[in-house]
Design an enzyme around this catalytic site. Structure first.
Site, PDB file in Angstrom:
ATOM      1  N   MET A 163       0.834  -1.203   0.000  1.00 28.20           N
ATOM      2  CA  MET A 163       0.000   0.000   0.000  1.00 28.20           C
ATOM      3  C   MET A 163       0.869   1.254   0.000  1.00 28.20           C
ATOM      4  O   MET A 163       1.809   1.369   0.786  1.00 28.20           O
ATOM      5  CB  MET A 163      -0.925  -0.030   1.230  1.00 28.20           C
ATOM      6  CG  MET A 163      -1.830   1.176   1.349  1.00 28.20           C
ATOM      7  SD  MET A 163      -3.001   1.312  -0.036  1.00 28.20           S
ATOM      8  CE  MET A 163      -3.169   3.075  -0.145  1.00 28.20           C
ATOM      9  N   GLU A 164       0.478   2.181  -0.863  1.00 27.34           N
ATOM     10  CA  GLU A 164       1.317   3.345  -1.172  1.00 27.34           C
ATOM     11  C   GLU A 164       1.150   4.531  -0.240  1.00 27.34           C
ATOM     12  O   GLU A 164       1.405   5.678  -0.645  1.00 27.34           O
ATOM     13  CB  GLU A 164       0.997   3.794  -2.603  1.00 27.34           C
ATOM     14  CG  GLU A 164      -0.407   4.410  -2.822  1.00 27.34           C
ATOM     15  CD  GLU A 164      -1.473   3.455  -3.346  1.00 27.34           C
ATOM     16  OE1 GLU A 164      -1.340   2.231  -3.116  1.00 27.34           O
ATOM     17  OE2 GLU A 164      -2.438   3.926  -3.965  1.00 27.34           O
ATOM     18  N   GLU A 216       4.582   0.789  -5.854  1.00 23.24           N
ATOM     19  CA  GLU A 216       4.136   1.629  -4.722  1.00 23.24           C
ATOM     20  C   GLU A 216       4.887   2.961  -4.723  1.00 23.24           C
ATOM     21  O   GLU A 216       4.302   4.007  -4.451  1.00 23.24           O
ATOM     22  CB  GLU A 216       4.328   0.905  -3.385  1.00 23.24           C
ATOM     23  CG  GLU A 216       3.671  -0.463  -3.274  1.00 23.24           C
ATOM     24  CD  GLU A 216       2.219  -0.525  -3.704  1.00 23.24           C
ATOM     25  OE1 GLU A 216       1.510   0.490  -3.599  1.00 23.24           O
ATOM     26  OE2 GLU A 216       1.788  -1.602  -4.174  1.00 23.24           O
ATOM     27  N   HIS A 247       3.439   5.338  -7.229  1.00 27.66           N
ATOM     28  CA  HIS A 247       2.169   5.938  -6.802  1.00 27.66           C
ATOM     29  C   HIS A 247       2.383   7.312  -6.158  1.00 27.66           C
ATOM     30  O   HIS A 247       1.444   8.106  -6.079  1.00 27.66           O
ATOM     31  CB  HIS A 247       1.477   5.044  -5.767  1.00 27.66           C
ATOM     32  CG  HIS A 247       0.496   4.066  -6.354  1.00 27.66           C
ATOM     33  ND1 HIS A 247      -0.443   4.414  -7.301  1.00 27.66           N
ATOM     34  CD2 HIS A 247       0.279   2.747  -6.089  1.00 27.66           C
ATOM     35  CE1 HIS A 247      -1.191   3.352  -7.595  1.00 27.66           C
ATOM     36  NE2 HIS A 247      -0.766   2.322  -6.888  1.00 27.66           N
ATOM     37  N   GLU A 258      -4.352   3.269 -10.826  1.00 30.76           N
ATOM     38  CA  GLU A 258      -3.825   1.900 -10.869  1.00 30.76           C
ATOM     39  C   GLU A 258      -3.379   1.486 -12.275  1.00 30.76           C
ATOM     40  O   GLU A 258      -2.296   0.928 -12.445  1.00 30.76           O
ATOM     41  CB  GLU A 258      -4.841   0.908 -10.297  1.00 30.76           C
ATOM     42  CG  GLU A 258      -5.110   1.092  -8.797  1.00 30.76           C
ATOM     43  CD  GLU A 258      -3.858   1.039  -7.937  1.00 30.76           C
ATOM     44  OE1 GLU A 258      -2.801   0.610  -8.428  1.00 30.76           O
ATOM     45  OE2 GLU A 258      -3.941   1.456  -6.756  1.00 30.76           O
TER      46      GLU A 258
HETATM   47  N1  B3K Z   1      -3.577   0.732  -3.788  1.00 31.68           N
HETATM   48  C1  B3K Z   1      -3.329  -0.524  -3.129  1.00 31.68           C
HETATM   49  C2  B3K Z   1      -4.462  -1.483  -3.222  1.00 31.68           C
HETATM   50  C3  B3K Z   1      -5.517  -1.285  -2.192  1.00 31.68           C
HETATM   51  C4  B3K Z   1      -6.495  -2.430  -2.201  1.00 31.68           C
HETATM   52  C5  B3K Z   1      -7.647  -2.181  -1.322  1.00 31.68           C
HETATM   53  N2  B3K Z   1      -8.517  -3.334  -1.226  1.00 31.68           N
HETATM   54  C6  B3K Z   1      -2.081  -1.179  -3.622  1.00 31.68           C
HETATM   55  C7  B3K Z   1      -1.690  -0.825  -4.998  1.00 31.68           C
HETATM   56  O1  B3K Z   1      -2.401  -0.989  -5.960  1.00 31.68           O
HETATM   57  O2  B3K Z   1      -0.626  -0.310  -5.147  1.00 31.68           O
HETATM   58 ZN    ZN Z   2      -1.386   0.386  -7.186  1.00 27.32          ZN
END
Ligand code: B3K
Ligand code: ZN
Length: 875
Positions: free
Chosen positions: A266-267, A301, A304, A323
């Protein structure tokens, strides 16, 4: 909530409304303990809609202690099922909310929860509402400051986003740290970690000479597995500067590895939290694939920080804005590190296998969904991988220079704010001058387009004509489909392998054709002989291709196509043809066979000295059962398995000498993470995985055993073990036991072993899987273990999961019954193979329906499962 009382309802993209209130600043104060944590949230609130009287905050499973407005107790509020409504509020005020939460009871791993001895958070998409009452939506951006107080002995490290600005000790064995994040952000990017860790520290000097502290936090004792993550991070930071002109913006960047995590990583701003699977690696415990995976997730990450954090999403329907784009960026990062062809092949395999299947399922949705019941259900291969393909198509249409100009404009317009997919495409269009109006349909239309190509050659006027038709079959979510703008990359060859320049009426034609109509002709002049056409080079669009290739054309392209992906793809098409044929033979009890020319073509590739070992390995690796399933509307798992076994046997025996020679030729003594070595190991291990199916069991058994015993790294060790299990060699039991004894204390390593057990072709595999639920290394509380054992079984053992007696479905129902409340997100991922019932025969469909109906009756069925089950049953 039981579904019989209240049906969960969908939210629609078209209902978006700007928020009535904004929160500009929030000061959080955590008094941390695993049993009870007290949260004080002090927010500066400004009314934006003069008509609004009430501030409606999101909040779930919180114990409210007090509400103050402008430092005075405020009694005019109401607690609802989904939040807190504070009534008749002034137009600008300070809101102070005190509430309590119970991290130790949080098994869903969303919000603040316990991972091992640590406490950590996961807030995307809507986890922050499990921490405090808030405007938990991505278009509310606030400056966060966070003070954490906790017992110093249990939690010597207290981390949050931004910069550490103060800290202190308290008399009672507790201490506190104050963090401040200068960048306004939505709540989903908030993070907090408390625990005891070993830290790998390093520094990165940005191109403008700023010194960034890099810190990777791992469980005590794991420092020797953290170096690759650091190397990858620094490579990612450098790459984003050189390729995308993007520099890091805080003074510190932290990564924390935790063992209990619902997804990859998670970023969170300045404080990425990772599944330990994507941080920890050393040669004895991690495979080459693990190393590549770590590099790619660390990159993802980190990237992001600009595509997601600096510019975030206006609403969750826009998820692909961050994404799809960030996956595209991480794919390019891996490719630029030297793995372009292998990376492209891996990405296309994933798309064809999993995304095409999703688009043919009840969960079909466009990369920008129109309606959502549970947002966590939409972190899908469609939003991520197809989303990345959509960005890639824009890149193909615009070219690198225009694309980068588009990125610049996008940041110029939207830095520090929440944007939409339309905003992104507008920036690309405005910067390049290329009309993307029709192209935008990719955002709203679901389904996999089928391109049907026919051609004709006229020797008199030396003209070659390609006729391209496109058709997108209806999907469950959308019956009407329109013609898309599809970039079709082609190349023409003469029989001698020379490339034919593309021209029409004496003007050159670009090799990327713009397919925009449902039927369209492309004419090429000065074509002196009937050409061989390479279509959809580099997989220039996420479509299925229909073209009546003759075997000899495909064999030609396997050798001569200039694009590495196209060489691989020609081999896939050739195999697909004979898989289809043999599946129908098998179903009619006729003998299976393949022509010698096919074997000769593969032999040629195996012995080629011009192709990279990694590419040879990709071509020689037979498609998985799931890849092959996508060749059929109705899937016959047993026939597919049998045909695949037949092919493995033929390849092993007919290419035995060549495979043996290449196997011995590609040994690497020292283990190094370098592309040339990775390629060699891929090829060597591809050879042994085939050789394991050879008739001479005695010889291959000892070869496999020898590799297992002598391996100085996990790549070779696991490849040998896998070969033994898949080909059911006699040594498999001994090797499986040895591995278990050696590694049972190491969860990440045991994940490989669990997955291998779950995907074994052994008759009694289901009873083995059931026994392993009680294995010393397994726990139904850890998502990694669940995915390795149960996820592997339901997804990657189609013969056993789809057993005709329904035992596989029944097993999944039992597991989901237990996980439904414990961890709805993990449960919801596991159900995917069960909702694809329309792809199976009547008997299996009936059993799958019964299974789904029994799940629908569960008490407290989560929104996650409810959404998928109801869609499946509506099909
Ligand atoms: N943004 C998060 C994913 C979150 C998922 C929530 N169920 C990781 C990623 O795509 O980098
Ligand atoms: Zn992502």
């Amino acid at each position: 909530m039981s579904t019989s009382d209240i049906q969960p309802t969908a939210k629609y993209r078209h209902d978006y409304k700007t928020p009535d209130f904004m929160i500009t600043d929030i000061d959080l104060d955590f008094d941390l303990a695993a049993e009870t944590t007290t949260v004080i949230a002090r927010s500066h609130v400004i009314k934006k809609n003069p008509q609004a009287n009430d501030l409606v905050l999101d909040g779930e499973e919180l114990k409210l202690v007090s509400v103050n407005v402008d430092e005075q107790p405020w009694a005019d509020y109401q607690i609802t099922k989904t939040g807190l409504t504070i009534k008749n509020v002034p137009s600008e005020f300070t809101l102070t909310i005190v509430n309590q939460i119970k991290p130790i009871d949080n098994t869903a791993l969303e919000g603040l929860y316990v991972s091992g001895d640590a406490l950590c958070t996961q807030c995307e998409a809507e986890g922050f509402r499990h921490i405090t009452y808030y405007l938990d939506r991505p278009d509310v951006l606030a400056r966060f400051s966070t003070r954490i107080t906790a017992n110093k002995q249990h939690y010597p490290f207290l981390l949050s986003n931004g910069n550490r600005i103060a800290q202190g000790e308290l008399a009672d064995g507790r201490h506190w740290v104050q963090w401040q994040d200068p960048f306004p952000k939505p709540a989903y990017l908030f993070a907090l970690v408390a625990g005891d860790f070993d830290i790998l520290k390093d520094q990165f000097i940005t191109r403008s000479n700023r010194k960034i502290d890099l810190e990777i936090y791992v469980d005590k004792g794991n420092l020797d597995r953290s170096q690759w993550a650091m190397t990858s991070l620094k490579n990612a930071m450098r790459w984003d500067e050189s390729r995308f002109d993007l520099e890091y913006d805080l003074d510190i960047f932290m990564i924390v590895a935790v063992d209990f995590f619902n997804m990859g990583a998670m970023e969170n701003k300045g404080l990425n939290i990772f599944n330990s699977k994507y941080v920890l690696a050393k040669p004895e415990t991690a495979t080459d694939d693990d190393y590549i995976g770590i590099e790619s997730v660390i990159g993802h990450e980190y990237f992001h920080n600009w595509t997601g954090n600096r510019v975030t999403c206006r609403d969750w329907f826009q998820l692909s804005l961050k994404e799809g784009l960030t996956v595209f960026r991480d794919q390019e990062f891996t490719s630029d590190q030297g793995l372009r062809a292998v990376k492209r092949i891996a990405d296309v395999k994933l798309l064809r296998t999993v995304q095409f299947a999703e688009d043919a399922s009840p969960m079909s949705h466009p990369i920008r969904p129109e309606q959502v019941i549970e947002m966590n259900n939409f972190y899908t291969v469609t939003v991520y991988e197809k989303g990345a393909e959509v960005i890639r198509m824009m890149h193909t249409l615009l070219g690198e220079e225009n694309f980068q100009a588009g990125m610049k404009l996008y940041f110029k317009r939207h830095d520090g704010s929440a944007a939409t997919c339309d905003d992104f495409v507008a920036a690309m269009q405005d910067a390049s001058g290329i009309d993307l109006t029709q192209f935008k349909l990719w955002y709203s239309q679901s389904g996999t387009p089928v391109l049907t190509v026919t051609d004709s050659y006229n020797p008199q006027n030396q003209q070659y004509t390609l006729t391209v038709e496109q058709h997108t079959p209806a999907t469950q979510d959308q019956s009407e489909k329109q013609a898309l703008h599809i970039p079709l990359d082609i190349e023409l060859y003469q029989q001698n392998g020379d490339v034919i320049a593309l021209q029409y009426q004496n003007k050159p034609i670009h090799h990327v054709l713009n397919v925009t109509q449902s039927k369209q002709e492309f004419v090429f002049d000065h074509v002196s002989e009937k050409p061989i056409v390479s279509l959809l080079r580099d997989f220039s669009a996420p479509v299925k291709l229909n073209y009546n290739y003759q075997d000899q054309d495909l064999i030609f392209l396997m050798q001569h196509a200039s694009n590495a992906f196209s060489r691989y793809d020609a081999a896939q098409m050739l195999l697909a043809k004979y898989v289809r044929l043999n599946v129908s033979h098998y179903q009619q009890n006729r003998p299976m066979a393949i022509p010698d020319s096919l074997l000769d073509a593969f032999r040629g590739i195996l012995l080629s000295d011009s192709a990279e070992p990694a590419l040879i390995a990709q071509i020689l690796t037979l498609p998985s059962e799931n890849e092959l399933a996508n060749l059929f509307d109705i899937v016959d798992p047993i026939a597919i398995y049998q045909v695949r076994q037949f092919l493995l046997g033929i390849f092993a025996n007919e290419l035995y000498d060549e495979l043996t020679a290449v196997y011995h030729h590609n040994q690497t003594s020292l283990y190094q993470i370098e592309h040339a070595d990775i390629g060699k190991r891929m090829l060597k291990n591809c050879c042994i995985s085939l050789l394991a199916y050879a008739n001479d069991k005695l010889v291959v058994d000892s070869l496999v055993k020898q590799q297992y015993q002598q391996a100085n790294n996990m790549t070779d060790c696991l490849a040998a073990l896998t070969a033994a299990v898949k080909a059911q060699l006699d040594c498999r039991h001994e090797l499986l036991t040895d591995f278990d004894n050696r590694w049972h204390q190491d969860g990440l390593v045991m994940d490989k072993w669990l997955a291998l057990n779950a995907t074994s072709p052994e008759q009694n595999v289901l009873s083995t899987v059931k026994k392993l639920l009680n294995h010393r290394s397994f726990s139904l509380n850890n998502p990694n273990r669940i995915r390795s054992l149960i996820g592997a079984f339901v997804n990657n053992n189609p013969v056993a999961f789809h057993a005709e007696d329904g035992s596989g479905y029944h097993f999944l129902v039992e597991i989901l019954t237990e996980l439904n409340q414990k961890n709805p997100q993990v449960a919801s991922r596991l159900i995917d193979p069960l909702i694809r019932l329309k792809r199976y025969d009547a008997n299996r469909q009936k059993k799958m329906t019964t299974a789904l109906e029994s799940l629908l009756k569960l008490d407290n069925l989560s929104k996650d499962l409810y959404e998928k089950i109801t869609k499946a049953l509506a099909a």
